[in-house]
Structures are given as C-alpha cells and as structure tokens.
Design a protein around this motif. Structure first.
Motif, PDB file in Angstrom:
ATOM      1  N   ILE A   1       1.105  27.780  -0.365  1.00 32.65           N
ATOM      2  CA  ILE A   1       2.451  28.565  -0.951  1.00 32.65           C
ATOM      3  C   ILE A   1       1.160  29.705  -1.469  1.00 32.65           C
ATOM      4  CG2 ILE A   1       3.544  29.961  -2.740  1.00 32.65           C
ATOM      5  CD1 ILE A   1       5.636  27.813  -1.565  1.00 32.65           C
ATOM      6  N   GLU A   2       0.021  28.699  -2.034  1.00 27.64           N
ATOM      7  CA  GLU A   2      -0.856  29.029  -2.968  1.00 27.64           C
ATOM      8  C   GLU A   2      -1.780  30.076  -2.141  1.00 27.64           C
ATOM      9  OE1 GLU A   2      -2.363  26.192  -5.542  1.00 27.64           O
ATOM     10  OE2 GLU A   2      -0.539  26.201  -7.104  1.00 27.64           O
ATOM     11  N   GLU A   3      -2.019  29.497  -1.220  1.00 33.64           N
ATOM     12  CA  GLU A   3      -3.108  29.916  -0.195  1.00 33.64           C
ATOM     13  C   GLU A   3      -2.459  31.647   1.001  1.00 33.64           C
ATOM     14  OE1 GLU A   3      -5.363  27.069   2.843  1.00 33.64           O
ATOM     15  OE2 GLU A   3      -4.158  26.019   1.660  1.00 33.64           O
ATOM     16  N   GLY A   4      -1.345  31.423  -0.134  1.00 31.66           N
ATOM     17  CA  GLY A   4      -1.111  33.125   0.722  1.00 31.66           C
ATOM     18  C   GLY A   4       0.308  32.538   2.315  1.00 31.66           C
ATOM     19  N   ILE A   5       0.527  31.393   2.705  1.00 34.54           N
ATOM     20  CA  ILE A   5       0.855  31.008   3.642  1.00 34.54           C
ATOM     21  C   ILE A   5       2.084  31.128   2.920  1.00 34.54           C
ATOM     22  CG2 ILE A   5       0.704  29.193   5.213  1.00 34.54           C
ATOM     23  CD1 ILE A   5      -1.273  28.855   4.576  1.00 34.54           C
ATOM     24  N   GLU A   6       3.078  31.718   3.913  1.00 31.57           N
ATOM     25  CA  GLU A   6       4.785  32.335   4.330  1.00 31.57           C
ATOM     26  C   GLU A   6       4.983  31.061   4.886  1.00 31.57           C
ATOM     27  OE1 GLU A   6       8.168  35.497   4.839  1.00 31.57           O
ATOM     28  OE2 GLU A   6       6.419  35.704   4.999  1.00 31.57           O
TER      29      GLU A   6
ATOM     30  N   HIS B   1      -2.088  30.125  10.405  1.00 30.51           N
ATOM     31  CA  HIS B   1      -2.100  31.332   8.942  1.00 30.51           C
ATOM     32  C   HIS B   1      -3.372  31.804   9.103  1.00 30.51           C
ATOM     33  CE1 HIS B   1      -1.832  33.330   4.912  1.00 30.51           C
ATOM     34  NE2 HIS B   1      -3.066  33.323   5.270  1.00 30.51           N
TER      35      HIS B   1
ATOM     36  N   ARG C   1      -1.444  26.324   8.483  1.00 30.68           N
ATOM     37  CA  ARG C   1      -2.953  26.054   7.504  1.00 30.68           C
ATOM     38  C   ARG C   1      -3.454  27.273   8.955  1.00 30.68           C
ATOM     39  NH1 ARG C   1      -3.549  22.583   4.224  1.00 30.68           N
ATOM     40  NH2 ARG C   1      -3.266  23.703   2.316  1.00 30.68           N
TER      41      ARG C   1
END
Ligand SMILES: [Zn+2]
Length: 150
Positions: free
Chosen positions: A133-138, A111, A108
């Motif tokens: 993943i929902e936060e868009g973190i790969e 990111h 996090r």
C-alpha cells in the motif's frame, strides 16, 4: 432456621428467625412474637425467605441474570452479507489468478509491469500488505467467510 418477614397489625415490617414454621405459630399464638416498632403481638407472616440474610435480601433486587447471546450467521441481514462476500470471492476466484503466498511479489511485478497485467489473489502478511500500500499498489483484503476462518 427459617427467617420470616413479619408484619404487625399496624403494618410495621420486621423479621424474625424461628426453628420452623410450627415454632413461629406457637410463639405468635402465645404472644411471644411482638412488633419491634410498636410491641404489637398481632403478627403475621409475610414472605418466607429461608437462609437469606435480611440485608442482602432487602437491598436492590439481584442483578439481572446474564442474557444468553447468539453469534454467527443467524440474522437474515448477516446471511445476506455473507452471501455478498461469497459472491465477491467467487468473482475474484473466477477472474483472478491464485498466486498463494507469492501475492506480494506478483502484485509488485504487475504494478511495475514486470509481469502480465492481470488480477491476482493470494495470501500475504499484514507487513507485506502495508508495504504494498505504501508503494501505491492497490490491494484489497478479501472477505474471510465464517466457514473458512478456521
Ligand atoms: Zn407494629
């Protein structure tokens, strides 16, 4: 008792129970064993199947016995896959920083550019992974090798 499958001179098949093979021979010789279909006393034994009930013996052949199965890293292709996973892990271990169970926090921070941009790896719960993943973190799951899974 022994059960004999019997066949008469005309080829009729039937069966009979005898106390032993001598008993059959004796009764057959005396003409005491007769074909249930035509009454012929010219009877011969077919196969001996002691103690097996006629019906189940005659019905479908017994189910094929369960085949032994082998699992694990025996297939050459599987070996190759494991080798590949091993290399992936090795590459990750050489190029990323191990953060253990702080993985979700660190991922996090990176990111959101709160921490140094770098590759990390570590452990996280599936709930945390989903949240990341929902936060868009790969993030990517690392392969677990068989010898490491215990
Ligand atoms: Zn017959």
């Amino acid at each position: 008792m022994i059960r004999y499958d019997l066949v008469c001179a005309d080829g009729h098949e039937f069966d009979g129970w005898f106390s032993d093979s001598a008993a059959f021979d004796k009764q057959a010789r005396k003409g005491l064993v007769s074909c249930i279909h035509c009454g012929s006393t010219r009877i011969e034994k077919q196969l001996m199947a002691p103690g097996i009930p006629v019906k189940s013996n005659r019905k479908a052949a017994p189910a094929e016995p369960a085949k032994p199965m082998l699992a694990g890293a025996f297939d050459p292709r599987q070996q190759k896959l494991i080798q590949m996973m091993r290399e992936v892990r090795k590459a990750v271990e050489e190029n990323a920083e191990y953060v253990g169970n702080r993985f979700a926090d660190e991922a996090r921070k990176i990111h959101y550019e709160e921490a140094e941009k770098r590759g990390i790896y570590g452990e996280t719960t599936s709930d945390d992974a989903k949240a990341l993943i929902e936060e868009g973190i790969e993030i990517h799951p690392l392969p677990i090798l068989p010898e490491e899974s215990n």
